[in-house]
Design a protein around this motif. Structure first.
Motif, mmCIF file in Angstrom:
data_model
loop_
_atom_site.group_PDB
_atom_site.id
_atom_site.type_symbol
_atom_site.label_atom_id
_atom_site.label_comp_id
_atom_site.label_asym_id
_atom_site.label_seq_id
_atom_site.Cartn_x
_atom_site.Cartn_y
_atom_site.Cartn_z
ATOM 1 N N HIS A 33 0.816 -1.221 0.000
ATOM 2 C CA HIS A 33 0.000 0.000 0.000
ATOM 3 C C HIS A 33 0.852 1.274 0.000
ATOM 4 N N ALA A 34 1.821 1.321 0.913
ATOM 5 C CA ALA A 34 2.595 2.547 1.076
ATOM 6 C C ALA A 34 3.421 2.854 -0.172
ATOM 7 N N GLU A 35 3.991 1.806 -0.765
ATOM 8 C CA GLU A 35 4.796 2.036 -1.977
ATOM 9 C C GLU A 35 3.940 2.573 -3.118
ATOM 10 N N SER A 36 2.746 2.034 -3.255
ATOM 11 C CA SER A 36 1.868 2.531 -4.321
ATOM 12 C C SER A 36 1.447 3.970 -4.053
ATOM 13 N N LEU A 37 1.293 4.301 -2.758
ATOM 14 C CA LEU A 37 0.948 5.695 -2.429
ATOM 15 C C LEU A 37 2.083 6.634 -2.849
ATOM 16 N N SER A 38 3.333 6.191 -2.672
ATOM 17 C CA SER A 38 4.464 7.042 -3.098
ATOM 18 C C SER A 38 4.399 7.264 -4.599
ATOM 19 N N GLY A 77 -7.910 6.794 -7.180
ATOM 20 C CA GLY A 77 -7.558 5.660 -6.337
ATOM 21 C C GLY A 77 -8.695 4.648 -6.264
ATOM 22 N N ILE A 78 -8.370 3.374 -6.465
ATOM 23 C CA ILE A 78 -9.348 2.303 -6.232
ATOM 24 C C ILE A 78 -8.784 1.477 -5.095
ATOM 25 N N SER A 79 -9.446 1.504 -3.968
ATOM 26 C CA SER A 79 -8.867 0.895 -2.773
ATOM 27 C C SER A 79 -9.935 0.717 -1.701
ATOM 28 N N ASP A 80 -9.575 -0.044 -0.680
ATOM 29 C CA ASP A 80 -10.460 -0.133 0.484
ATOM 30 C C ASP A 80 -10.075 0.934 1.509
ATOM 31 N N GLU A 81 -9.089 1.768 1.174
ATOM 32 C CA GLU A 81 -8.610 2.789 2.105
ATOM 33 C C GLU A 81 -8.351 4.092 1.351
ATOM 34 N N ASN A 82 -8.972 5.157 1.804
ATOM 35 C CA ASN A 82 -8.827 6.448 1.118
ATOM 36 C C ASN A 82 -7.486 7.113 1.494
ATOM 37 N N ASP A 83 -7.068 8.054 0.662
ATOM 38 C CA ASP A 83 -5.864 8.827 0.978
ATOM 39 C C ASP A 83 -5.994 10.175 0.281
#
Ligand code: G6P
Length: 588
Positions: free
Chosen positions: A510-515, A529-535
């Motif tokens: 998750h964190a790497e994709s956020l970077s 973003g397509i995820s179960d967690e927003n950012d």
């Protein structure tokens, strides 16, 4: 690839044929035509265009006669013209033929026929068959025998249906490397390239094998091999129902099929435990393991490989089916090739299977179409059980493949009972609720020339699938890749407002994709973003429910499928029949 439907009945057949033609239109939609025999005359109506256009122009449905056949064409030899549309009649118009496949030796055959005085009206490879059958029928005076004699002269692939003007009671057919199925109804018998064509009239079917020739009447079926010897085969019942092939209240098949997924992810998991165990054993014991498929099925294959490597510690090469013959160094006796295919008819996949067998490998397949060539030629088969898929773009068959591939991997790992399917079904239903949000995205980005899809690890193939869906249906240029690859070239293409979909489930990557999402944002991209967690890095966020990691690609595929579908509609394309594509590609 083309669609064939023929019927010999007690009643007029034109309406039945038109209905069947619409159901096999997914197999090709360049041209269409129909032939019937009425009052001792063989009539043909045909032209270039979709079935509805040809019906509007020629009123095929008004043709008289209780014996007839119809065809939808996907051009291979000869352009898309009225003359090249099927059926093709012989010189004296006493014999008519429809054909799916390619006659490889049509040029020498045509030359020889011309020398004998035959005149040709089209540029197709198919027309030679009509002329050869006419000659053989003159010589032998029997429909079955003359069809048999004709196909002995053909090289290549074919499924054909033949009508004889002076024999309105029969129709003949033959197959080699292209599907041809007999439907046995009450007072009516069918020949078709897909069960869908006649499922409203009968579910009793006989799948013909290669090199078989058949003669049907309204109440009989006679099958012979190339040696002329009788083949005995009883009809089987197919599980598909008519309701499976109607659009119901949906505007398109594609949308209906997307919405069927809460159900089909569960039905896909209903497998015979013995067959599943046998499949898993073969995978476990393989000296070398290959996974092969084309298009969307290839992406499901990549997902399967990931878990086989990571969890089962098994090495597998995933090779695009059309390339397998270039990757045979480790293919031999004791190898296993796992082939995935919705249709079970894709030419590249069948060629890969041939190659595998030539090297002594065993073939295990995951297929939707029971009775398809792949299903019949495999050493073991697991069916997708997701019902017929009519929309050209694979949707529910992809998620069903992921379910079945997971079952295989679980069985390899010794985990016998699938769990979490009820939750998965609910999660898919939840994911479908993003449709409104997806439509909003479509409004915003429908005129963008490019789209990118990125993800890491297990989700990388999902990014590739998202891009493939969008290309197929919207004709927008799209690329899908591992997020780590962005910096090796693609970032150069990111401009202000470029839409980039980041598929990013919670978990270790998750964190790497956020970077990567941050890098994209910094260069002006609109990150979706397509995820179960927003950012906060996402300009747009589509929530998908959290599921077991092995099922995450299934829920993530839903917004991607809806995006492609709505983009297609917004751009005034036909999502069920995208340009230049066919549902199953039976040419190499
Ligand atoms: C065609 C279709 C694709 C499909 C591919 C493989 O290209 O347009 O949607 O994924 O064939 O088809 P298969 O039937 O082998 O899964």
């Amino acid at each position: 690839m083309c669609g064939i439907i023929g019927c010999v009945a007690e009643e007029p057949v034109a309406g039945i044929l038109l209905e069947g033609l619409r159901r096999v239109e997914y197999r090709g939609y360049d041209s269409a035509g129909m032939a019937t025999i009425s009052g001792g005359r063989l009539g043909v109506k045909k032209g270039a265009g979709r079935v509805s256009e040809i019906e509007g122009r020629h009123r095929m449905s008004s043709m008289l006669g209780s014996t007839g056949m119809a065809h939808t064409r996907w051009a291979t030899h000869g352009g898309v013209t009225d003359a090249n549309a099927h059926p093709h009649a012989s010189c004296r118009e006493t014999v008519a033929v429809i054909h799916n496949g390619i006659i490889e030796n049509y040029i020498p055959l045509r030359k020889a026929l011309r020398a004998k005085g035959h005149r040709f009206k089209s540029e197709t490879d198919t027309e030679v068959i009509a002329h050869i059958v006419e000659d053989e029928y003159k010589r032998l005076g029997d429909p079955l025998k003359s069809t048999l004699a004709a196909v002995k002269k053909l090289k290549g692939q074919y499924a054909i249906a033949v009508l004889f003007q002076d024999r309105p009671d029969v129709m003949t057919g033959a197959r080699k490397d292209a599907p041809l199925i007999v439907g046995v109804g009450k007072g009516m018998t069918f020949l078709a390239s897909d069960v869908l064509a006649f499922i409203g009239y009968t579910d009793r079917t006989i799948f013909l094998d290669n090199y078989e020739v058949v003669e049907i009447t309204k109440d009989s079926v006679r099958i012979v091999g190339l040696d002329g010897k009788k083949v005995k085969r009883e009809p089987n019942q197919v599980a598909w129902e008519l309701s499976d092939v109607s659009k119901s209240d949906y505007a398109h098949y594609t949308l209906k099929e997307i919405n069927e997924q809460p159900r089909t992810v569960v039905s896909a998991a209903v497998q015979d435990q013995e067959k599943l165990e046998e499949f898993a054993q073969a995978v476990r014991k393989a000296k070398s393991l290959y996974i092969t498929a084309s298009g969307t099925s290839y992406h499901a294959g990549l997902l399967m490989k990931f878990r086989l490597n990571k969890e089962a510690k098994l090495r597998a090469d995933v090779v695009v089916a059309g390339e397998l013959k270039e990757h045979t160094e480790f293919l031999g006796k004791g190898s296993v090739v796992v082939a995935l295919s919705q249709s079970g008819e894709t030419a590249d996949v069948m060629e890969a299977v041939k190659e595998a067998k030539k090297h002594g490998a065993k073939v295990y397949s995951i297929v939707n179409a029971a009775g398809s060539t792949l299903a019949r030629e495999s050493d073991g088969v697991l069916l997708l059980n997701c019902g017929p898929e009519v929309g050209v773009a694979a949707t529910k068959s992809f998620t069903a493949q992921v379910v079945v591939a997971n079952l295989v991997v679980d069985a390899v790992l010794g985990r016998k009972h699938p769990n979490g399917l009820a939750e998965l079904s609910d999660a898919v239903a939840q994911a479908l609720k993003c449709e409104g949000q997806v439509q909003e995205l479509v409004r915003q980005y429908r005129d963008r020339p490019d789209f990118y899809f990125v993800a890491r690890g297990y989700e990388s193939p999902v990014a590739m699938e998202g891009a493939l869906k969008l290309k197929e249906l919207s004709y927008i240029h799209a690329e899908g890749m591992p997020a780590s690859e962005l910096k090796h070239g693609t970032l150069a293409l990111i401009e202000k407002g470029t839409p980039v979909v980041v598929i990013n489930p919670s978990g270790p990557i998750h964190a790497e994709s956020l970077s990567n999402a941050e890098e994209l944002k910094a260069r002006g991209a609109d990150v979706i973003g397509i995820s179960d967690e927003n950012d906060e890095v996402y300009r747009h966020y589509i929530h998908v429910p959290r599921v077991q990691p092995k099922f995450a690609p299934i829920v993530e595929a839903i917004p991607l499928q809806l995006l492609a579908y709505h983009m297609s509609v917004a751009r005034r394309n036909d999502p069920d029949y995208p340009r230049n594509l066919a549902k199953s590609v039976t040419v190499k």
